[in-house]
Design a protein around this motif. Sequence first.
Motif, PDB file in Angstrom:
ATOM      1  N   TYR A   1       7.490   7.537  -5.464  1.00  0.00           N
ATOM      2  CA  TYR A   1       7.524   8.782  -4.713  1.00  0.00           C
ATOM      3  C   TYR A   1       7.866   9.943  -5.636  1.00  0.00           C
ATOM      4  CZ  TYR A   1       9.105  12.271  -1.387  1.00  0.00           C
ATOM      5  OH  TYR A   1       9.275  13.435  -0.694  1.00  0.00           O
TER       6      TYR A   1
ATOM      7  N   ILE B   1      -6.988   5.757  -7.570  1.00  0.00           N
ATOM      8  CA  ILE B   1      -7.233   7.026  -6.888  1.00  0.00           C
ATOM      9  C   ILE B   1      -8.131   7.973  -7.672  1.00  0.00           C
ATOM     10  CG2 ILE B   1      -5.099   6.957  -5.571  1.00  0.00           C
ATOM     11  CD1 ILE B   1      -4.121   9.164  -7.589  1.00  0.00           C
TER      12      ILE B   1
ATOM     13  N   ALA C   1       0.803  -1.224   0.000  1.00  0.00           N
ATOM     14  CA  ALA C   1       0.000   0.000   0.000  1.00  0.00           C
ATOM     15  C   ALA C   1       0.830   1.264   0.000  1.00  0.00           C
ATOM     16  CB  ALA C   1      -0.965  -0.001   1.174  1.00  0.00           C
ATOM     17  N   TYR C   2       2.100   1.197  -0.386  1.00  0.00           N
ATOM     18  CA  TYR C   2       2.871   2.425  -0.477  1.00  0.00           C
ATOM     19  C   TYR C   2       2.158   3.383  -1.423  1.00  0.00           C
ATOM     20  CZ  TYR C   2       6.718   5.597  -1.092  1.00  0.00           C
ATOM     21  OH  TYR C   2       7.472   6.723  -1.119  1.00  0.00           O
ATOM     22  N   PRO C   3       2.068   4.670  -1.220  1.00  0.00           N
ATOM     23  CA  PRO C   3       2.655   5.472  -0.134  1.00  0.00           C
ATOM     24  C   PRO C   3       1.779   5.614   1.102  1.00  0.00           C
ATOM     25  CG  PRO C   3       1.682   6.906  -1.784  1.00  0.00           C
ATOM     26  CD  PRO C   3       1.453   5.502  -2.236  1.00  0.00           C
ATOM     27  N   TYR C   4       0.688   4.877   1.175  1.00  0.00           N
ATOM     28  CA  TYR C   4      -0.194   5.043   2.346  1.00  0.00           C
ATOM     29  C   TYR C   4       0.327   4.272   3.546  1.00  0.00           C
ATOM     30  CZ  TYR C   4      -2.868   6.381  -1.658  1.00  0.00           C
ATOM     31  OH  TYR C   4      -3.239   6.962  -2.826  1.00  0.00           O
ATOM     32  N   GLN C   5       1.292   3.386   3.272  1.00  0.00           N
ATOM     33  CA  GLN C   5       1.775   2.564   4.348  1.00  0.00           C
ATOM     34  C   GLN C   5       3.294   2.581   4.256  1.00  0.00           C
ATOM     35  OE1 GLN C   5       0.095  -1.302   3.942  1.00  0.00           O
ATOM     36  NE2 GLN C   5       0.672  -1.920   5.965  1.00  0.00           N
ATOM     37  N   LYS C   6       3.947   2.567   5.376  1.00  0.00           N
ATOM     38  CA  LYS C   6       5.401   2.653   5.326  1.00  0.00           C
ATOM     39  C   LYS C   6       5.996   1.362   4.779  1.00  0.00           C
ATOM     40  CE  LYS C   6       8.186   4.553   7.950  1.00  0.00           C
ATOM     41  NZ  LYS C   6       9.070   5.441   8.651  1.00  0.00           N
TER      42      LYS C   6
END
Lengths: 129, 413, 327, 140
Positions: D130, C43, A25-30
């Motif tokens: 990211y 999303i 679940a990145y970025p919602y989870q580390k």
Amino acid sequence: MPRRRAGAAIPEMFRTMLEKPSTRAYPYQKVELPARFRGKLDIDPERCTGCQVCAMVCPAGVITMIDIGTRKVGDKELPVKRPVFELSTCIFCGECVDNCAFKALEMTKQFELATPHKEDLTMRKALTK
Amino acid sequence: MTEDKPPRKEESAGLMKYSAENLVPFGPIHPALKEPEYFKLVLEGEKIVEVIPRIGYVHRGLEKAAESRPWVQNMYMFERTCGICSFVHSLTYGQAVEGLTIYEIPRRAKFIRTIIAELERIHSHLLWVGLMGHWAGFETLFMWVWRDREVVLDLVEAISGNRIHKSMNAFCGVRRDMPEGMEDRIVERMKFLVDRANYYKGIVDTEETMLERTEDIGRVSAETAEKLCAVGPMARYVGLRRDIRLNDPYAAYDEVPFDIVTSKEGDVHALLKLRLDEMIVAANMVSYAVKHLPEGPIRIKIPPVIPAGEHSSHSEAPRGEIFYYVKSSGGRTPDRVKSRQPTMANLPTALEILKGQTIADVPVVLTAIDPCFGCMDRMSFLDIESNRQWTWSGEELRRYGINYYFPERMKMR
Amino acid sequence: MINEILQAIIFPGVLFTIAMGFLFDWLDRKTAARMQGRIGPKITGPSGILQPLADFLKLLFKEEIIPSHADRVIFLFAPALYFLAPLLSMLFIPIIGPTPLAGFEFDLLAILFLLAYAAFVVTILSYSSASSFTTIATGRLVLQYVSYEIPLVLAIITAALYSRSLSVEGIVASQSTLWNILVMPFAFGVYIIALMAELEKPPFDIPSAKTEIVAGWLTEFSGRALSFLKLTKEVGYVFGSALAVSLFLGGGLGPEVAAVPPPVLYFVYFMVKLLLVGFLIFVLKTALARIKIGQATELFWKILTPVSLAQIAFVLVLIQGGVLVAT
Amino acid sequence: MLERLATWSRKRSPWVFHINASSCNGCDIELVASLTPLYDIERFGAILVPSPRHADVLIVTGTVNAQTKDRLRRVYEQVPEPKHVIALGACAAAGGVFKGCYNVGQGVQDVIPVDMFIPGCPPRPEAIMYGVLKLLGEVK
Ligand code: SF4
Ligand code: SF4
Ligand code: SF4
Ligand code: SF4
Ligand code: SF4
Ligand code: SF4
Ligand code: SF4
Ligand code: SF4
């Protein structure tokens, strides 16, 4: 010889569909990083003596030594140096960390380094002692 | 179509003898090749009559740079020749340098090297099988295989700290020991991978569309492959028993039991199965090596100056034989380093295979040699049918360059 | 009158069709992703349902590059012409009641014409961008078209023959007791396979195979043109499935439920069947590898054409013998 | 209003074209890995497109050597506006370990403008995600 057929993957496809997706679940989870993960370099300015070993061993030419002053040894004035890290070219090999006799360097777990400005990747921490 | 071909002009190295319409560029920026390489395909309809490779897009000048860098730093540079079998590059380079020194490599280090090299082989083969699915238009296979590949990468990361460039090797040893308590995890994960490999073998054996794409494609006779010096899986899939691990064991390959896989069928389908089989062998080797890991030191520190002399070393990368030659005059930097990669050795065979295939087969066949063009910047050609041989001289390259940069066909509005 | 115009534009006309196109694209991506162990679009809107809309809008707002050697006029207008084909065809399909928006007695022929017309426009489009990839793609397009065309038409004709009508409305009406698929399962199969070839879904994504010839005939398009071409494909997806529902699965017909007004019920049945057909295609497309153009041609000519001919013969025998004749 | 709609759609649908400018493959396979089930960058609407004409984001990996330079520039010109460039990996950011080799330059920004640097050798797929997400936050 197994039977040839079109759609041999269909059973597994349905099985996968009913399972939970394997996506992390990145970025919602580390992210869980292993203990040895080699992330962004960090320096402890207190420990660094300016010995230049790290600059010598770095294969990517990340480290340049900068004069920050002078000190007297006997009757000679010797420059005092500190490393500056151009992390944009760092290949995260850890060679500098291994070779620093004063344990001033460390590889953190920080990997989210993206930046629109390359200058952000220059680490001058050692200069401001 | 065939009649109005202009006569062959030997002096132009076969580059300009066909009209523009039936020359189709394949690369350098092409979605099938994750690396930029340029092949001109001469077509008749969809059929390929000739392939003209143009290489050097990844030329970075490693060998030259190596001459001005310290021995150890070169290790990290050669590791980055390629991201797919990176460890085996540093291993071979390291072995070549170690040959110049008097030190004995600790046994535990040898085992750790073997473990990493085999993990790398599994990752490389899985990557290959996945990409094969991708290139054959079978996205699902690609996704599944790459999902399972992450298992290996996680292990590699836990052992070495990075997923791709392990930076594990050092002269006369390895830099990091195996982490505590990894043994069970590795053995269990290897079992999982063997299961998956067996499942994928089933898929490539039964799925009709996949078979249509791979069976009878990419055939080459054992004699041709031998004559063109094929290495690695490219040699084994036509039945040649060639594997450096067996023929000239290095690291701990003389202590870890294994057998190499060969196939007789000699088509891409056989190659797919061969790689999956090799993966199973590799997984078993990893499990064995982890269980029988000897105690002891992992590294001997050696001085930064390497004694004068020449030495070479070779090893079996996932895609075939890697060869390194080093020459030292006793200084801090090498005098000369030469490396030869498997793709370079396999390219002539691949070009031979491509002739007579259709354009739809190009990605599949080029994948078969696993396109990794890290080190190809000069080349001679030998057409065995007409016994015609030619080389690209600098002049030809220049002329080709001028021709290439002529007013582009594609312009902006 | 105003009512009719509104119907044609909003529901169940143009806008509804486009919305369905987006929905199908999303479902397609989502199911494929789930079967591959992924999540897929997430999303953009709830569960990513607005993803196709975002893609479409983004392309609309993007710069459009026309290669200098391409034919400007064709490049500018053909995408719109291409877009018309499935949109118009959709008007002949009854969605919210047994009568379609714009049906007439021989509308099945019009649909066949529009199918050929779409293939023609694509070929022109592909040819006009004149780069070496699109040239190969054009060749493949034409070859693929002549391969799937015959089985596709034969399959459609089978249904028309059995129902003894050349209008979609008539064919749907004739299936009130027995769905055509039960009489002619092979024709249905052939239709689905040929439809996948027409939509360029794997294993027939040969003219747009991205690992072989970059993006196939789409390579040179960008911005607005690309957005419409993609939308057309999506709408074509909906239309193809809707036609399958009408010809073989009895359109919106189904057991009556007292509490629900007939048009709503009709619509619900229709949608359920439509999504089922769509799902069938999603699954097939995810499970198969791309085949080569020669193999596709062989499949259509050597296997599917004889199969559909046999199916027609079988249906003719049924009609002749007076068995199971539809009402 | 239209402006906001355009921004919204651009943020939600970054189509990526990947160009390998003499990289070692490490970055490339990590980029491909970010599409695969464990990372699945399609969640954010990003897909890998096969033609630069369809792309919004150009991801460049590798050192950009003398040979690929012109091709890189040409591909960049083929991408329709608005476009963004991501330099992926130490090589693309500044030459990485190959800095100083006779055939390589000093990174991508010497050839085409770069909007985002993602350092690492290679960056993890999460780091790539990211970077892409950070870029999206900035798409105007
Ligand atoms: S970081 Fe360590 S090796 Fe580098 S100059 Fe400081 S003390 Fe020396
Ligand atoms: S990690 Fe490696 S590349 Fe980075 S600064 Fe240290 S020695 Fe240089
Ligand atoms: S011509 Fe050959 S040696 Fe020269 S830059 Fe190109 S690839 Fe390298
Ligand atoms: S030919 Fe070989 S030795 Fe000469 S510059 Fe090129 S890489 Fe170096
Ligand atoms: S053989 Fe291929 S994959 Fe392996 S290191 Fe060489 S170029 Fe890379
Ligand atoms: S340079 Fe050519 S002939 Fe010599 S070993 Fe390499 S591939 Fe073979
Ligand atoms: S020949 Fe190969 S190894 Fe040598 S510099 Fe060129 S790319 Fe690097
Ligand atoms: S940054 Fe590292 S992994 Fe990426 S291309 Fe460069 S050497 Fe390879």
